[in-house]
Design an enzyme around this catalytic site. Structure first.
Site, PDB file in Angstrom:
ATOM      1  N   HIS A 159       0.849  -1.188   0.000  1.00 29.61           N
ATOM      2  CA  HIS A 159       0.000   0.000   0.000  1.00 29.61           C
ATOM      3  C   HIS A 159       0.889   1.244   0.000  1.00 29.61           C
ATOM      4  O   HIS A 159       2.104   1.141   0.194  1.00 29.61           O
ATOM      5  CB  HIS A 159      -0.947  -0.001   1.218  1.00 29.61           C
ATOM      6  CG  HIS A 159      -0.241   0.070   2.533  1.00 29.61           C
ATOM      7  ND1 HIS A 159      -0.127  -1.000   3.395  1.00 29.61           N
ATOM      8  CD2 HIS A 159       0.409   1.099   3.148  1.00 29.61           C
ATOM      9  CE1 HIS A 159       0.559  -0.643   4.463  1.00 29.61           C
ATOM     10  NE2 HIS A 159       0.894   0.623   4.345  1.00 29.61           N
TER      11      HIS A 159
HETATM   12  P1  TYD Z   1      -2.116  -4.087   7.802  1.00 24.75           P
HETATM   13  O1  TYD Z   1      -2.499  -2.776   7.221  1.00 24.75           O
HETATM   14  O2  TYD Z   1      -2.465  -5.306   7.034  1.00 24.75           O
HETATM   15  O3  TYD Z   1      -0.559  -4.097   8.104  1.00 24.75           O
HETATM   16  P2  TYD Z   1       0.656  -4.064   7.048  1.00 24.75           P
HETATM   17  O4  TYD Z   1       0.417  -2.929   6.158  1.00 24.75           O
HETATM   18  O5  TYD Z   1       1.828  -3.834   7.915  1.00 24.75           O
HETATM   19  O6  TYD Z   1       0.731  -5.387   6.371  1.00 24.75           O
HETATM   20  O7  TYD Z   1      -2.723  -4.172   9.269  1.00 24.75           O
HETATM   21  C1  TYD Z   1      -3.123  -5.372   9.860  1.00 24.75           C
HETATM   22  C2  TYD Z   1      -4.283  -5.095  10.813  1.00 24.75           C
HETATM   23  O8  TYD Z   1      -3.868  -4.301  11.918  1.00 24.75           O
HETATM   24  C3  TYD Z   1      -5.405  -4.353  10.138  1.00 24.75           C
HETATM   25  O9  TYD Z   1      -6.617  -4.903  10.615  1.00 24.75           O
HETATM   26  C4  TYD Z   1      -5.277  -2.933  10.635  1.00 24.75           C
HETATM   27  C5  TYD Z   1      -4.645  -3.127  11.998  1.00 24.75           C
HETATM   28  N1  TYD Z   1      -3.772  -2.015  12.392  1.00 24.75           N
HETATM   29  C6  TYD Z   1      -4.109  -1.226  13.471  1.00 24.75           C
HETATM   30  O10 TYD Z   1      -5.175  -1.383  14.095  1.00 24.75           O
HETATM   31  N2  TYD Z   1      -3.273  -0.215  13.853  1.00 24.75           N
HETATM   32  C7  TYD Z   1      -2.097  -0.004  13.218  1.00 24.75           C
HETATM   33  O11 TYD Z   1      -1.333   0.923  13.601  1.00 24.75           O
HETATM   34  C8  TYD Z   1      -1.751  -0.828  12.083  1.00 24.75           C
HETATM   35  C9  TYD Z   1      -0.470  -0.601  11.326  1.00 24.75           C
HETATM   36  C10 TYD Z   1      -2.614  -1.824  11.710  1.00 24.75           C
END
Ligand code: TYD
Length: 138
Positions: A52
């Site tokens: 992303h």
């Molecule tokens: P995700 O966006 O998939 O993480 P990455 O981009 O690192 O692969 O996030 C995984 C889950 O965690 C998603 O349900 C959103 C949640 N999340 C939070 O609640 N707070 C945060 O600061 C982050 C980074 C993710």
């Protein structure tokens, strides 16, 4: 349009007892107010995370143990891989940067300093939308 990917080598403090690195808000190594810290660990082999870009969020990524690769794509067709494999390395991502996080070692802990609270509306999760946003900013 500002698109920054900058690798830092942090100053290591230490003495006979071992090493220490200190990072502060609004410093050269974290040029924003740190509002959130999160870390990624116990990652399944072969996993690719991220995939992303962010509209406004600024982040510094530090692999505080183990190693991983951050693939940074500015939408110019030439993504660049940054290996993070020591706790004195940091990667600043600012502006429209599509990032994949991959090749996590089993012991990898990726620490992220972020300029804002979690906000799903700041994410661009569709690559074509990302490319359009980059083109719009030019
Ligand atoms: P995700 O966006 O998939 O993480 P990455 O981009 O690192 O692969 O996030 C995984 C889950 O965690 C998603 O349900 C959103 C949640 N999340 C939070 O609640 N707070 C945060 O600061 C982050 C980074 C993710």
């Amino acid at each position: 349009m500002l698109q920054t990917v900058k690798k830092y080598q942090f100053k290591t403090l230490g003495d006979d007892r071992g090493k220490l690195i200190a990072l502060e808000s609004l410093s050269e190594q974290a040029p924003f107010d740190i509002k959130r810290v999160y870390y990624i660990f116990d990652t399944m082999p072969g996993t690719i995370r991220g995939t992303h870009a962010h509209k406004k969020l600024k982040q510094v990524l530090i692999c505080v143990s183990g190693s991983c690769v951050i693939r940074c794509d500015l939408g110019d067709g030439s993504p660049v891989d940054y290996l993070l494999n020591w706790p004195d390395q940091g990667l600043l991502l600012e502006g429209l940067v599509w990032r994949d996080m991959l090749q996590f070692s089993k012991d990898a802990t990726l620490l992220v300093l972020a300029s804002d609270h979690y906000d799903e509306s700041d994410y661009i999760r569709n690559y074509d939308t990302f490319l359009k946003e980059v083109a719009r900013g030019k």
